[in-house]
Design a protein around this motif. Structure first.
Motif, PDB file in Angstrom:
ATOM      1  N   MET A  60     -21.738  55.219  38.672  1.00  0.00           N
ATOM      2  CA  MET A  60     -22.560  54.306  37.733  1.00  0.00           C
ATOM      3  C   MET A  60     -21.545  53.434  37.060  1.00  0.00           C
ATOM      4  N   ALA A  61     -21.865  52.199  37.126  1.00  0.00           N
ATOM      5  CA  ALA A  61     -20.862  51.129  36.500  1.00  0.00           C
ATOM      6  C   ALA A  61     -20.919  51.377  34.909  1.00  0.00           C
ATOM      7  N   LEU A  62     -19.669  51.062  34.652  1.00  0.00           N
ATOM      8  CA  LEU A  62     -19.564  51.243  33.146  1.00  0.00           C
ATOM      9  C   LEU A  62     -19.936  49.792  32.432  1.00  0.00           C
ATOM     10  N   ASP A  63     -20.616  49.680  31.250  1.00  0.00           N
ATOM     11  CA  ASP A  63     -20.904  48.794  30.518  1.00  0.00           C
ATOM     12  C   ASP A  63     -20.259  48.819  29.221  1.00  0.00           C
ATOM     13  N   PRO A  64     -19.077  48.234  29.091  1.00  0.00           N
ATOM     14  CA  PRO A  64     -18.157  48.599  27.770  1.00  0.00           C
ATOM     15  C   PRO A  64     -18.973  48.111  26.592  1.00  0.00           C
ATOM     16  N   GLU A  65     -19.383  46.733  26.601  1.00  0.00           N
ATOM     17  CA  GLU A  65     -20.180  46.584  25.290  1.00  0.00           C
ATOM     18  C   GLU A  65     -21.340  47.393  24.787  1.00  0.00           C
ATOM     19  N   LYS A  66     -22.193  48.009  25.953  1.00  0.00           N
ATOM     20  CA  LYS A  66     -23.064  48.932  25.694  1.00  0.00           C
ATOM     21  C   LYS A  66     -22.578  50.432  25.142  1.00  0.00           C
ATOM     22  N   ALA A  67     -21.453  50.665  25.773  1.00  0.00           N
ATOM     23  CA  ALA A  67     -20.760  51.914  25.257  1.00  0.00           C
ATOM     24  C   ALA A  67     -20.285  51.848  24.039  1.00  0.00           C
ATOM     25  N   PHE A  68     -19.623  50.636  23.539  1.00  0.00           N
ATOM     26  CA  PHE A  68     -19.175  50.510  22.138  1.00  0.00           C
ATOM     27  C   PHE A  68     -20.271  50.529  21.167  1.00  0.00           C
ATOM     28  N   LEU A  69     -21.496  50.014  21.606  1.00  0.00           N
ATOM     29  CA  LEU A  69     -22.787  50.145  20.620  1.00  0.00           C
ATOM     30  C   LEU A  69     -23.204  51.285  20.816  1.00  0.00           C
ATOM     31  N   ASP A  70     -23.400  51.980  21.787  1.00  0.00           N
ATOM     32  CA  ASP A  70     -24.229  53.310  21.852  1.00  0.00           C
ATOM     33  C   ASP A  70     -23.303  54.481  21.027  1.00  0.00           C
ATOM     34  N   TYR A  71     -21.852  54.297  21.013  1.00  0.00           N
ATOM     35  CA  TYR A  71     -20.899  55.431  20.297  1.00  0.00           C
ATOM     36  C   TYR A  71     -20.297  54.856  19.228  1.00  0.00           C
ATOM     37  N   SER A  72     -20.834  53.825  18.588  1.00  0.00           N
ATOM     38  CA  SER A  72     -20.070  53.383  17.353  1.00  0.00           C
ATOM     39  C   SER A  72     -20.126  54.188  16.119  1.00  0.00           C
ATOM     40  N   ALA A  73     -21.036  55.400  16.127  1.00  0.00           N
ATOM     41  CA  ALA A  73     -20.779  56.154  15.133  1.00  0.00           C
ATOM     42  C   ALA A  73     -20.598  57.650  15.886  1.00  0.00           C
ATOM     43  N   ALA A  74     -19.965  57.792  16.738  1.00  0.00           N
ATOM     44  CA  ALA A  74     -20.081  59.151  17.452  1.00  0.00           C
ATOM     45  C   ALA A  74     -18.431  59.774  17.295  1.00  0.00           C
ATOM     46  N   ASP A  75     -18.412  60.903  17.077  1.00  0.00           N
ATOM     47  CA  ASP A  75     -17.020  61.526  16.978  1.00  0.00           C
ATOM     48  C   ASP A  75     -16.550  61.523  18.575  1.00  0.00           C
ATOM     49  N   CYS A  76     -15.184  61.079  18.397  1.00  0.00           N
ATOM     50  CA  CYS A  76     -14.601  60.863  19.776  1.00  0.00           C
ATOM     51  C   CYS A  76     -13.145  61.568  19.599  1.00  0.00           C
ATOM     52  N   SER A  77     -12.391  61.958  20.848  1.00  0.00           N
ATOM     53  CA  SER A  77     -11.204  62.324  20.861  1.00  0.00           C
ATOM     54  C   SER A  77     -10.269  61.777  22.037  1.00  0.00           C
ATOM     55  N   VAL A  78      -9.311  61.449  21.769  1.00  0.00           N
ATOM     56  CA  VAL A  78      -8.299  60.755  22.603  1.00  0.00           C
ATOM     57  C   VAL A  78      -7.273  61.781  22.976  1.00  0.00           C
ATOM     58  N   GLN A  79      -6.914  61.999  24.312  1.00  0.00           N
ATOM     59  CA  GLN A  79      -6.088  62.902  24.989  1.00  0.00           C
ATOM     60  C   GLN A  79      -5.406  62.322  25.892  1.00  0.00           C
ATOM     61  N   PHE A  80      -3.887  61.943  25.776  1.00  0.00           N
ATOM     62  CA  PHE A  80      -3.115  61.637  26.711  1.00  0.00           C
ATOM     63  C   PHE A  80      -2.725  62.812  27.573  1.00  0.00           C
ATOM     64  N   TRP A  81      -2.588  62.488  28.692  1.00  0.00           N
ATOM     65  CA  TRP A  81      -2.402  63.538  29.642  1.00  0.00           C
ATOM     66  C   TRP A  81      -0.644  63.818  30.057  1.00  0.00           C
ATOM     67  N   THR A  82      -0.407  64.230  29.054  1.00  0.00           N
ATOM     68  CA  THR A  82       1.331  64.532  28.690  1.00  0.00           C
ATOM     69  C   THR A  82       1.489  65.892  28.151  1.00  0.00           C
ATOM     70  N   ALA A  83       2.643  66.700  28.542  1.00  0.00           N
ATOM     71  CA  ALA A  83       2.800  67.748  27.636  1.00  0.00           C
ATOM     72  C   ALA A  83       3.043  67.701  26.281  1.00  0.00           C
ATOM     73  N   ASN A  84       2.320  68.593  25.645  1.00  0.00           N
ATOM     74  CA  ASN A  84       2.342  68.661  24.246  1.00  0.00           C
ATOM     75  C   ASN A  84       1.717  67.584  23.524  1.00  0.00           C
ATOM     76  N   ALA A  85       1.027  66.791  23.998  1.00  0.00           N
ATOM     77  CA  ALA A  85       0.377  65.775  23.270  1.00  0.00           C
ATOM     78  C   ALA A  85      -1.191  66.080  22.812  1.00  0.00           C
ATOM     79  N   PRO A  86      -1.218  66.321  21.377  1.00  0.00           N
ATOM     80  CA  PRO A  86      -2.696  66.666  21.070  1.00  0.00           C
ATOM     81  C   PRO A  86      -3.387  65.658  21.025  1.00  0.00           C
ATOM     82  N   ALA A  87      -4.804  66.162  20.972  1.00  0.00           N
ATOM     83  CA  ALA A  87      -6.035  65.201  20.909  1.00  0.00           C
ATOM     84  C   ALA A  87      -6.038  64.531  19.539  1.00  0.00           C
ATOM     85  N   VAL A  88      -6.539  63.234  19.506  1.00  0.00           N
ATOM     86  CA  VAL A  88      -6.595  62.868  18.184  1.00  0.00           C
ATOM     87  C   VAL A  88      -7.956  62.544  18.013  1.00  0.00           C
TER      88      VAL A  88
END
Length: 84
Positions: free
Chosen positions: A1-29
């Motif tokens: 399925m193709a990603l529609d960034p504008e729709k994603a930004f709107l759909d998840y404008s008030a959703a809890d999200c976490s960012v995880q870098f795939w490196t050792a000892n990097a905590p999710a933010v």
């Protein structure tokens, strides 16, 4: 399925999200919107790193892996558009 960034930004404008870098000892933010999570990723080298952003929803989580995160970074609304 193709990603529609504008729709994603709107759909998840008030959703809890976490960012995880795939490196050792990097905590999710944690963030309270997809746009905030993507801006964090961009500001911390996410365009050049292996990374995952997860949107936490009541019934399921949606994970955007590296390629999709790069698409979201490229599609971030500019600060000038936000001020109008």
């Amino acid at each position: 399925m193709a990603l529609d960034p504008e729709k994603a930004f709107l759909d998840y404008s008030a959703a809890d999200c976490s960012v995880q870098f795939w490196t050792a000892n990097a905590p999710a933010v944690q963030f309270t919107s997809l746009e905030a999570a993507v801006r964090f990723a961009k500001d911390h080298g996410g365009r050049w790193e292996e990374i995952e952003i997860t949107v936490h929803l009541p019934r399921e989580d949606i994970a955007f892996a590296t390629g999709k995160v790069h698409q979201l970074i490229d599609a971030l609304p500019s600060d000038l558009r936000k001020k109008r």
